[in-house]
Write a protein that holds these residues in place. Sequence first.
Motif, mmCIF file in Angstrom:
data_model
loop_
_atom_site.group_PDB
_atom_site.id
_atom_site.type_symbol
_atom_site.label_atom_id
_atom_site.label_comp_id
_atom_site.label_asym_id
_atom_site.label_seq_id
_atom_site.Cartn_x
_atom_site.Cartn_y
_atom_site.Cartn_z
ATOM 1 N N LYS A 144 0.816 -1.212 0.000
ATOM 2 C CA LYS A 144 0.000 0.000 0.000
ATOM 3 C C LYS A 144 0.851 1.264 0.000
ATOM 4 C CE LYS A 144 -4.383 1.538 1.568
ATOM 5 N NZ LYS A 144 -4.975 1.799 0.266
ATOM 6 N N GLY A 145 2.030 1.217 0.598
ATOM 7 C CA GLY A 145 2.903 2.377 0.649
ATOM 8 C C GLY A 145 3.293 2.924 -0.724
ATOM 9 N N TYR A 146 3.270 2.092 -1.734
ATOM 10 C CA TYR A 146 3.629 2.549 -3.078
ATOM 11 C C TYR A 146 2.578 3.478 -3.683
ATOM 12 C CZ TYR A 146 7.758 -0.342 -3.546
ATOM 13 O OH TYR A 146 9.006 -0.883 -3.380
ATOM 14 N N GLU A 147 1.383 3.500 -3.114
ATOM 15 C CA GLU A 147 0.315 4.332 -3.683
ATOM 16 C C GLU A 147 0.622 5.820 -3.578
ATOM 17 O OE1 GLU A 147 -3.460 2.959 -2.181
ATOM 18 O OE2 GLU A 147 -3.103 0.956 -3.009
ATOM 19 N N VAL A 148 1.567 6.203 -2.709
ATOM 20 C CA VAL A 148 1.997 7.603 -2.637
ATOM 21 C C VAL A 148 2.611 8.008 -3.977
ATOM 22 C CG1 VAL A 148 3.656 9.159 -1.539
ATOM 23 C CG2 VAL A 148 2.360 7.532 -0.149
ATOM 24 N N TRP A 149 3.408 7.122 -4.578
ATOM 25 C CA TRP A 149 4.075 7.408 -5.844
ATOM 26 C C TRP A 149 3.267 6.946 -7.048
ATOM 27 C CZ3 TRP A 149 6.832 5.473 -1.627
ATOM 28 C CH2 TRP A 149 7.747 6.372 -1.079
ATOM 29 N N PHE A 150 2.455 5.924 -6.840
ATOM 30 C CA PHE A 150 1.691 5.336 -7.943
ATOM 31 C C PHE A 150 0.214 5.274 -7.544
ATOM 32 C CE2 PHE A 150 5.933 3.314 -7.803
ATOM 33 C CZ PHE A 150 6.453 3.814 -8.993
ATOM 34 N N PRO A 151 -0.512 6.406 -7.663
ATOM 35 C CA PRO A 151 -1.898 6.477 -7.179
ATOM 36 C C PRO A 151 -2.864 5.509 -7.857
ATOM 37 C CG PRO A 151 -1.217 8.551 -8.227
ATOM 38 C CD PRO A 151 -0.038 7.644 -8.215
ATOM 39 N N GLN A 152 -2.512 5.021 -9.043
ATOM 40 C CA GLN A 152 -3.393 4.077 -9.736
ATOM 41 C C GLN A 152 -3.136 2.626 -9.331
ATOM 42 O OE1 GLN A 152 -3.620 4.848 -14.003
ATOM 43 N NE2 GLN A 152 -2.999 6.961 -13.623
ATOM 44 N N GLY A 153 -2.284 2.443 -8.335
ATOM 45 C CA GLY A 153 -2.012 1.098 -7.844
ATOM 46 C C GLY A 153 -1.018 0.352 -8.707
ATOM 47 N N PRO A 154 -0.990 -0.983 -8.594
ATOM 48 C CA PRO A 154 0.005 -1.774 -9.318
ATOM 49 C C PRO A 154 -0.127 -1.694 -10.840
ATOM 50 C CG PRO A 154 -1.473 -3.203 -8.061
ATOM 51 C CD PRO A 154 -1.817 -1.791 -7.715
ATOM 52 N N ASN A 155 -1.271 -1.224 -11.320
ATOM 53 C CA ASN A 155 -1.461 -1.086 -12.768
ATOM 54 C C ASN A 155 -1.113 0.304 -13.273
ATOM 55 O OD1 ASN A 155 -2.406 -3.758 -13.035
ATOM 56 N ND2 ASN A 155 -4.411 -3.106 -12.322
ATOM 57 N N ASP A 156 -0.577 1.157 -12.404
ATOM 58 C CA ASP A 156 -0.180 2.504 -12.793
ATOM 59 C C ASP A 156 0.832 2.408 -13.940
ATOM 60 O OD1 ASP A 156 1.343 5.063 -12.773
ATOM 61 O OD2 ASP A 156 0.110 5.490 -11.006
ATOM 62 N N PRO A 157 0.636 3.198 -14.996
ATOM 63 C CA PRO A 157 1.555 3.095 -16.142
ATOM 64 C C PRO A 157 2.999 3.505 -15.830
ATOM 65 C CG PRO A 157 0.005 4.911 -16.443
ATOM 66 C CD PRO A 157 -0.433 4.162 -15.223
ATOM 67 N N ASN A 158 3.241 4.177 -14.707
ATOM 68 C CA ASN A 158 4.605 4.567 -14.344
ATOM 69 C C ASN A 158 5.341 3.511 -13.528
ATOM 70 O OD1 ASN A 158 4.958 7.087 -15.611
ATOM 71 N ND2 ASN A 158 3.586 8.010 -14.113
ATOM 72 N N VAL A 159 4.659 2.445 -13.133
ATOM 73 C CA VAL A 159 5.317 1.381 -12.375
ATOM 74 C C VAL A 159 6.321 0.671 -13.273
ATOM 75 C CG1 VAL A 159 5.004 -0.877 -11.272
ATOM 76 C CG2 VAL A 159 3.440 0.991 -10.742
ATOM 77 N N GLN A 160 7.539 0.562 -12.778
ATOM 78 C CA GLN A 160 8.614 -0.103 -13.518
ATOM 79 C C GLN A 160 9.321 -1.082 -12.592
ATOM 80 O OE1 GLN A 160 10.220 0.534 -16.968
ATOM 81 N NE2 GLN A 160 10.613 -1.500 -16.176
ATOM 82 N N LEU A 161 9.488 -2.318 -13.037
ATOM 83 C CA LEU A 161 10.270 -3.289 -12.278
ATOM 84 C C LEU A 161 11.739 -3.122 -12.617
ATOM 85 C CD1 LEU A 161 8.191 -6.571 -12.591
ATOM 86 C CD2 LEU A 161 8.502 -5.159 -10.561
ATOM 87 N N LEU A 162 12.561 -3.246 -11.595
ATOM 88 C CA LEU A 162 14.012 -3.184 -11.754
ATOM 89 C C LEU A 162 14.594 -4.461 -11.166
ATOM 90 C CD1 LEU A 162 16.739 -1.802 -12.295
ATOM 91 C CD2 LEU A 162 16.484 -0.669 -10.070
ATOM 92 N N LYS A 163 15.348 -5.162 -11.981
ATOM 93 C CA LYS A 163 16.036 -6.380 -11.544
ATOM 94 C C LYS A 163 17.529 -6.110 -11.639
ATOM 95 C CE LYS A 163 16.667 -11.242 -12.781
ATOM 96 N NZ LYS A 163 16.317 -12.287 -13.754
ATOM 97 N N VAL A 164 18.259 -6.442 -10.571
ATOM 98 C CA VAL A 164 19.715 -6.273 -10.582
ATOM 99 C C VAL A 164 20.355 -7.643 -10.417
ATOM 100 C CG1 VAL A 164 21.714 -5.233 -9.452
ATOM 101 C CG2 VAL A 164 19.574 -3.925 -9.659
#
Length: 168
Positions: free
Chosen positions: A105-125
């Motif tokens: 839920k804490g991510y909703e501050v940056w991504f108000p549309q939730g996990p489907n927000d178009p700005n969500v990006q996965l980063l794998k290192v």
Amino acid sequence: MEDNSKHSSPEVKKLSDLISDIKIAMLVTVSGGNSLHSAPLVTQGIEADGSLWFIISRASQKASDIQNENRVNITYSGSSTYVSVTGFAELIDDHPEKVRQMWSKGYEVWFPQGPNDPNVQLLKVEIEKAEYWEGHSNPVSKMLEFVKLTTGSKHLKMGSHGELNLRH
């Protein structure tokens, strides 16, 4: 942090143990002009192969930097543990199930549309190597080591240092 390192090498298990209680890491990327850029983020998981996962913004400087130069450093600092990880970053698309798995839920501050927000990006290192320093977390132990240092004792043990090679 999701820990999928249970069936992994001793190096990955050690790294997982070192960083599991550290909530915030610093990601260092190479920006334009070869300058370094640091930004905090939350580690979302570690895989059995030692890969680390994060959620970042597609519009962030981190994402832009990684598109141009994928070599990164991630640092962790706990109460008596310090870890420096070097590796290669990859921006991952088309894994909505992975986003939902790591989402909080804490991510909703940056991504108000939730996990489907178009700005969500996965980063794998994919980790190449990790270096760590472990000190005494007990204040009495720290005091005794300090006394040894000030009295000139040659038998100091201020903690341990090591390197973990996680090249795939």
